[in-house]
Design a protein around this motif. Structure first.
Motif, PDB file in Angstrom:
ATOM      1  N   LEU A   1      16.527 -19.729  29.186  1.00 54.91           N
ATOM      2  CA  LEU A   1      17.809 -19.893  28.514  1.00 54.91           C
ATOM      3  C   LEU A   1      18.912 -19.129  29.237  1.00 54.91           C
ATOM      4  O   LEU A   1      18.707 -18.008  29.700  1.00 54.91           O
ATOM      5  N   TYR A   2      20.069 -19.742  29.306  1.00 55.65           N
ATOM      6  CA  TYR A   2      21.282 -19.103  29.812  1.00 55.65           C
ATOM      7  C   TYR A   2      22.246 -18.982  28.647  1.00 55.65           C
ATOM      8  O   TYR A   2      22.511 -19.960  27.958  1.00 55.65           O
ATOM      9  N   GLN A   3      22.744 -17.759  28.421  1.00 61.71           N
ATOM     10  CA  GLN A   3      23.604 -17.504  27.268  1.00 61.71           C
ATOM     11  C   GLN A   3      24.971 -17.026  27.738  1.00 61.71           C
ATOM     12  O   GLN A   3      25.084 -16.334  28.747  1.00 61.71           O
TER      13      GLN A   3
ATOM     14  N   LYS B   1      27.258 -19.635  23.115  1.00 59.81           N
ATOM     15  CA  LYS B   1      26.690 -20.878  23.642  1.00 59.81           C
ATOM     16  C   LYS B   1      25.382 -20.552  24.335  1.00 59.81           C
ATOM     17  O   LYS B   1      25.240 -19.520  24.975  1.00 59.81           O
ATOM     18  N   GLU B   2      24.450 -21.470  24.225  1.00 60.80           N
ATOM     19  CA  GLU B   2      23.143 -21.291  24.813  1.00 60.80           C
ATOM     20  C   GLU B   2      22.677 -22.628  25.369  1.00 60.80           C
ATOM     21  O   GLU B   2      22.830 -23.657  24.715  1.00 60.80           O
ATOM     22  N   GLU B   3      22.133 -22.617  26.593  1.00 63.67           N
ATOM     23  CA  GLU B   3      21.616 -23.853  27.167  1.00 63.67           C
ATOM     24  C   GLU B   3      20.410 -23.539  28.031  1.00 63.67           C
ATOM     25  O   GLU B   3      20.264 -22.429  28.541  1.00 63.67           O
ATOM     26  N   THR B   4      19.543 -24.521  28.203  1.00 60.47           N
ATOM     27  CA  THR B   4      18.344 -24.337  29.003  1.00 60.47           C
ATOM     28  C   THR B   4      18.675 -24.501  30.482  1.00 60.47           C
ATOM     29  O   THR B   4      19.746 -24.991  30.842  1.00 60.47           O
ATOM     30  N   LEU B   5      17.740 -24.119  31.322  1.00 60.85           N
ATOM     31  CA  LEU B   5      17.927 -24.269  32.757  1.00 60.85           C
ATOM     32  C   LEU B   5      18.111 -25.739  33.110  1.00 60.85           C
ATOM     33  O   LEU B   5      18.930 -26.079  33.955  1.00 60.85           O
ATOM     34  N   GLU B   6      17.379 -26.610  32.462  1.00 59.86           N
ATOM     35  CA  GLU B   6      17.470 -28.048  32.714  1.00 59.86           C
ATOM     36  C   GLU B   6      18.880 -28.583  32.408  1.00 59.86           C
ATOM     37  O   GLU B   6      19.442 -29.349  33.194  1.00 59.86           O
ATOM     38  N   GLN B   7      19.460 -28.156  31.285  1.00 60.20           N
ATOM     39  CA  GLN B   7      20.808 -28.597  30.912  1.00 60.20           C
ATOM     40  C   GLN B   7      21.860 -28.057  31.878  1.00 60.20           C
ATOM     41  O   GLN B   7      22.767 -28.784  32.291  1.00 60.20           O
ATOM     42  N   LEU B   8      21.746 -26.772  32.241  1.00 59.94           N
ATOM     43  CA  LEU B   8      22.699 -26.168  33.170  1.00 59.94           C
ATOM     44  C   LEU B   8      22.584 -26.807  34.548  1.00 59.94           C
ATOM     45  O   LEU B   8      23.587 -27.018  35.229  1.00 59.94           O
ATOM     46  N   PHE B   9      21.363 -27.148  34.948  1.00 54.04           N
ATOM     47  CA  PHE B   9      21.145 -27.763  36.256  1.00 54.04           C
ATOM     48  C   PHE B   9      21.773 -29.155  36.327  1.00 54.04           C
ATOM     49  O   PHE B   9      22.312 -29.538  37.361  1.00 54.04           O
TER      50      PHE B   9
END
Length: 141
Positions: A77-79, A89-97
Motif C-alpha cells: 500500500l502507498y498512503q 488516500k490509499e492505493e495498492t502498488l498495482e493501482q499506482l503502477f
C-alpha cells in the motif's frame, strides 16, 4: 614523523559527474532501486564523501516493465494525505503502477536515500521514463 597522509574531502564543485543510462526492463524493483540510490549518492566512486552530493545523474528507461515478486502488486500500500480533513488516500502498488509507472521506482529510490536535506538534492538527479524514449540523449554522449 609518520607517513600517514591526510584525508581528502571532495566538494560538489570538485567532483566529476557522469550520466548513467539504466534499462529497467524485467528488473526487480528493490534491487534496481538500491543500485540507483548508490549511484545517486556516489558510493560507487573512490571519492565518496557522506555529507556531499558527489553522485552521478541517472536516466532510467522502461520503468513500466519493472517486475515485483509475490503478492506485492495487490498487498503493498502507498498512503498519502492532502492535509485537509478526510484527505487520506490509499492505493495498492498495482493501482499506482497503472496511474504513474515512474512514481513506484521514484518512491523506492527516495526511501533508500538519507532522510535529510541532501536527499532532496539527490532525487533531482534521477530522470525516469516509462518507455524507451528519453530527453537526455545529448547528456549521455
Amino acid at each position: 614523523m609518520s607517513n600517514q597522509g591526510t584525508t581528502k574531502f571532495y566538494t560538489k564543485e570538485t567532483v566529476q559527474r557522469k550520466w548513467v543510462l539504466i534499462d529497467a526492463k524485467d528488473k526487480t524493483l528493490g534491487r534496481l532501486a538500491t543500485e540507483i540510490a548508490a549511484i545517486l549518492r556516489g558510493k560507487n566512486k573512490a571519492e565518496f564523501t557522506p555529507n556531499q552530493d558527489c553522485g552521478d545523474f541517472v536516466v532510467v528507461v522502461n520503468c513500466a516493465a519493472i517486475k515485483v515478486s509475490g503478492k506485492k502488486p495487490k498487498q503493498k500500500l502507498y498512503q498519502r494525505h492532502s492535509g485537509i480533513p478526510g484527505g487520506f488516500k490509499e492505493e495498492t502498488l498495482e493501482q499506482l503502477f497503472k496511474r504513474r509507472p515512474t512514481e513506484v521506482l521514484r518512491r523506492a529510490v527516495k526511501g533508500m536515500l538519507p532522510h535529510n536535506r541532501l536527499s532532496d538534492r539527490l532525487i533531482t538527479k534521477l530522470k525516469l521514463y516509462a518507455g524507451a524514449e528519453h530527453e537526455q540523449s545529448a547528456q549521455l554522449k
